[in-house]
Design an enzyme around this catalytic site. Structure first.
Site, short mmCIF file in Angstrom:
data_model
loop_
_atom_site.label_atom_id
_atom_site.label_comp_id
_atom_site.label_asym_id
_atom_site.label_seq_id
_atom_site.Cartn_x
_atom_site.Cartn_y
_atom_site.Cartn_z
N ASP A 1 0.87 -1.17 0.00
CA ASP A 1 0.00 0.00 0.00
C ASP A 1 0.91 1.23 0.00
O ASP A 1 2.11 1.11 0.29
CB ASP A 1 -0.88 -0.02 1.25
CG ASP A 1 -1.66 1.27 1.43
OD1 ASP A 1 -2.30 1.71 0.47
OD2 ASP A 1 -1.58 1.85 2.53
N ASP B 1 -1.66 -0.72 5.82
CA ASP B 1 -1.96 -0.19 7.16
C ASP B 1 -3.37 0.33 7.30
O ASP B 1 -3.85 0.50 8.41
CB ASP B 1 -0.99 0.94 7.49
CG ASP B 1 -1.31 2.22 6.75
OD1 ASP B 1 -1.59 2.14 5.54
OD2 ASP B 1 -1.30 3.29 7.38
N ASP C 1 -7.16 -1.59 3.46
CA ASP C 1 -6.21 -2.66 3.14
C ASP C 1 -6.56 -3.98 3.83
O ASP C 1 -5.99 -5.02 3.49
CB ASP C 1 -4.79 -2.27 3.56
CG ASP C 1 -4.29 -1.04 2.83
OD1 ASP C 1 -4.52 -0.98 1.61
OD2 ASP C 1 -3.70 -0.17 3.47
#
Length: 825
Positions: A504, A684, A688
């Site tokens: 991410d 995080d 996600d």
């Protein structure tokens, strides 16, 4: 360069004038550090600065003015004596001096009865007299010093796990006590055989051994017997079945021999076998539970309190569980939205990064939908609650996670796969031994049974049982010392075979904080923009104000929620905000990142100030390190294309996708899995969490939201990404050691089983041989604790371990001690 006297961080030129203490001491990087310095000196605790050791890789000890205000009163508990208590998790501890400072500072506050802080678990327990102070005043002392705190419920921290570990530890202690005493008696019996010991004396020794062993075995065998009987009831078998049968047969046969004045009894072999098996089971439980409990401490953080508005105009603070749909709630400026709702009144900016991954806050107006986890930035909002419990976006994400986890649930640990073949083979070997000795060899059934028991014991899966957990214990211990927590028993096995890493962006590859790009900005325009920005709590405004801390804040600045700031200057209205609010041309080039525009009377065109979310310090090195290990690195982000493209280019990631929803990320990982790839996902945000659950294995920083940490197999601390490479290397080395341990166990069985089947080994000798193989497995696994596994990422600090910090006592910039030295204070 100058160094802040409180937090010890190096500051750029001009920072020395940012703030001074009340006694004129300085420099400080901000007014918060100056106030913290005054507090420490005012309490007479100035020697803290002489005794502390600053870890440059840890979060600076700097009061966080951007943190939303938290009301700690709902989390306080009423004690039986009329006092109140509160449990907190403390972030920012660096050495023993921090513990001393917090405990002493709290102890000197009026009304505080007790303040105890554990350096290892970072738990702070507070007790106070409510007639003299309250929860917010007590906690305020800690936050003013620069530490971050969050309330948590200790009842949530793995009570069942602790109960299981205590049961195994007690069983191991009982078995060890019995083994030690029975071995002394056995030595006497062995010596007596060659020195003419009488039958009565030998029988007495056997009866004493029986009296010691029978209760001990009945107590210590329970963990294995429960598992064995549960497997048999389901029509299956596992490694606990031959263990239970072997111990019961050896004990029962020994008791039969003792009752009939037999020459041999094997209580010592049965209890020794049980003791070593319990060691393996306890290590396995610690490997699975120790890191998990540490991660549960992170997940136990709960700071949500909801302010509801009653029909009579009064308000009350309740927990989210007490809120129902249709209730009107108030979300103040700086608070997180606690439940899903629709805006009833107010206009404000919301930070949606945890939900969408978008770095730029978005504006909301009456009628707009908002979700739990969003941060209210600029103005109070009244919301009508639309969903609670299973109807919230959070619940929907959890459902996506559950669907994604079904694929991962098919993965079976190596030890379990081996046990499916192991148990039937052991039973067949023991039964064949008994049948061969009785039918073909014509031996008495007692002799045949003893040989069969010896086969069960010699093939007892001690080495197999230790092969995986002892490596996991050493690997998880090594990673834990560096701030990396393994939450899943199979995480190392899956991490060792990955071929693709998917990141991410916001908060994972990047710091998650916008940084202004001031090159080319007119100095006069910059000072004017900073003077307006200092009056706002908007993330972009705060970042801009921090870039030039010496500029005074303009008086009379008005904030227009969802638009920007305006101020009546000498020549007219000056505006700082969005492109539309300032009248900037729509055809201006999109820089691909957040931006603020400054419009002032007389200027030809508004001035643009660009921002970018800086990558973590070692992000580029980690990406290179992963590629050097043959891994394919990709980027999936919910942020805008321009921002994602800029980060991907800077870090050297060729394969990237932007504007990805949680469902898009999950689908992308499913596509990779369909291609036969084994994917490590690192993220995080709340968006996600489904992707983390869908990946072959997943990692999350400790700054992630609770749901992401729950979904992740591994949680790492600190602001560096090096723990990712460290974890991959440790997992690969662990995989090699596990295979070696299985080879050792197999070789041992191939050599020892024929001897036992031939009647050349008694149950006691079988237990001794089994114990020797277990020790060899342990010694082989200990090799993982030595040496460095990551040497190609430069000097980036990624771990929390003492051995990876600076040398004790070494002076950093400004004379601040840097290193792992911990001294009593």
């Amino acid at each position: 360069m100058t160094v802040c006297l409180h937090c010890g961080q190096e500051q750029g030129e001009g920072a020395a004038s940012a703030a001074l203490a009340a006694d004129g001491a300085g420099p400080f990087c901000c007014s918060g550090c100056a106030a913290a310095y005054d507090l420490v000196r005012g309490l007479g605790l100035g020697r803290y600065y002489d005794r502390r050791s600053v870890d440059p890789s840890a979060r600076p000890l700097r009061p966080d003015d951007d943190a939303p205000a938290i009301d700690y009163s709902p989390h306080a508990r009423l004690e039986a004596d009329g006092g109140q208590s509160l449990h907190l998790m403390v972030d920012g501890l660096q050495c023993a001096a921090c513990v001393w400072l917090i405990e002493t500072a709290l102890g000197r506050q009026p009304g505080v009865v007790q303040a105890r802080l554990n350096m290892t678990t970072r738990r702070l327990t507070l007790r106070w007299n409510p007639a003299e102070t309250d929860a917010n005043a007590v906690v305020g002392t800690v936050t003013q010093l620069g530490y971050r705190v969050a309330p948590f419920d200790p009842d949530r921290l793995g009570g069942a796990q602790a109960k299981t570990e205590k049961e195994l530890l007690r069983a191991m202690a009982v078995a060890g006590f019995a083994m030690g005493n029975v071995m002394l008696l056995s030595v006497s019996v062995w010596a007596g055989h060659s020195q003419g010991m009488g039958t009565a004396t030998r029988d007495l020794m056997h009866w004493i051994s029986a009296l010691i062993c029978m209760p001990a075995i009945a107590y210590a065998l329970r963990p294995f017997a429960r598992s064995a009987f549960a497997a048999l009831r389901r029509g299956r078998t596992n490694m606990d079945v031959p263990v239970t049968i072997g111990v019961l047969l050896a004990t029962g046969m020994s008791l039969f021999e003792t009752m009939n004045s037999g020459l041999h009894a094997y209580f010592d072999g049965a209890v020794m076998l049980l003791f070593f098996l319990l060691i393996g089971r306890y290590l396995d439980q610690r490997a699975r539970g120790r890191a998990r409990s540490a991660a549960e401490q992170l997940l136990g953080l709960r700071a949500n309190a909801v302010t509801i508005l009653r029909e009579d105009g009064t308000s009350a603070v309740v927990t989210p569980e007490q809120v129902s749909p249709g209730t009107v709630i108030l979300v103040a400026t700086g608070e997180r939205v606690p439940v899903d709702g629709r805006v009833l009144d107010g206009v404000s900016d919301l930070d949606t990064a945890l939900i969408t991954g978008e770095t730029v806050p978005g504006s909301v107006r009456p009628g707009d939908q908002v979700f739990a986890g969003m941060l209210n930035l600029t103005a109070p909002l009244r919301l009508t609650v639309t969903a609670v419990g299973e109807g919230t976006l959070l619940a929907e994400i959890v459902r996506l996670m559950e669907v994604a986890e079904q694929g991962r649930a098919k993965y079976v640990a190596v030890a379990d796969r081996v046990s499916r073949l192991y148990a039937p083979v052991v039973h067949v070997a023991a039964l064949s031994t008994f049948t061969t000795w009785t039918v073909i060899g014509g031996a008495p059934w007692q002799v045949a049974l003893m040989n069969a028991v010896a086969v069960l014991i010699i093939t007892c899966p001690c080495a197999l049982a230790l092969a995986v957990p002892v490596v996991q214990v050493i690997a998880s211990g090594r990673l834990m010392r560096q701030g990396t927590l393994l939450k899943n028993a199979t995480a190392l096995e899956r991490l060792a075979v990955i071929d693709t890493v998917v990141f991410d962006k916001t908060g994972t590859l990047t710091e998650g904080r916008p940084t202004p790009q001031l090159d080319g900005v007119d100095p006069e325009d910059l000072r004017l923009a900073v003077s307006l920005a200092g009056a706002s709590r908007h993330p972009l405004a705060r970042a801009l104000a921090s870039a030039l801390p010496g500029v005074p804040v303009a008086a009379g600045v008005r904030e227009i929620p969802g638009a920007g700031l305006e101020w009546d200057g000498a020549d007219g209205v000056i505006r700082l905000g969005s492109r539309r609010f300032t009248g900037a041309p729509d055809d201006a080039l999109d820089a691909g990142g957040p931006e603020l525009w400054l419009a002032r009377p007389g200027a030809a065109a508004p001035q643009r100030i660009l921002f970018h979310d800086a990558p973590r310090p070692d992000a580029a090195a980690v990406v290179r390190g992963l590629k050097a290990r043959g891994l394919d690195v990709r980027l999936l982000s919910g942020d805008r294309r321009g921002a994602v493209a800029a980060v991907a280019e800077r870090l050297g990631i060729a394969d990237w996708r932007a504007e990805q929803t949680p469902a898009d990320k999950t689908a992308a990982l499913a596509e990779l899995a369909g291609q036969g790839r084994r994917v490590l996902m690192v993220g995080d945000g709340l968006n996600d969490a489904p992707a983390l659950a869908a990946a072959s294995v997943s990692m999350s920083p400790s700054t992630a939201v609770d749901v992401s940490q729950t979904a992740a197999d591994v949680v790492f601390q600190g602001r560096m990404l090096r723990p990712i490479v460290e974890s991959v290397e440790v997992a690969r080395r662990s995989g090699r050691l596990v295979k070696q341990n299985f080879a050792i166990a197999l070789l041992y069985n191939l050599c020892a089983v024929p001897l036992a089947m031939a009647g050349l080994l008694t149950p006691l000798l079988a237990a001794l041989a089994m114990s020797s193989s277990s020790l060899i497995v342990i010694l082989n696994a200990l090799r993982l604790a030595r040496g460095s596994v990551v040497k190609d990422l430069g000097n980036g600090r990624a771990s929390l371990s003492d051995r990876d910090r600076g040398e004790p006592g070494r002076a950093g910039a400004g004379g601040v001690s840097v290193g792992a030295e911990v001294r009593s204070v």
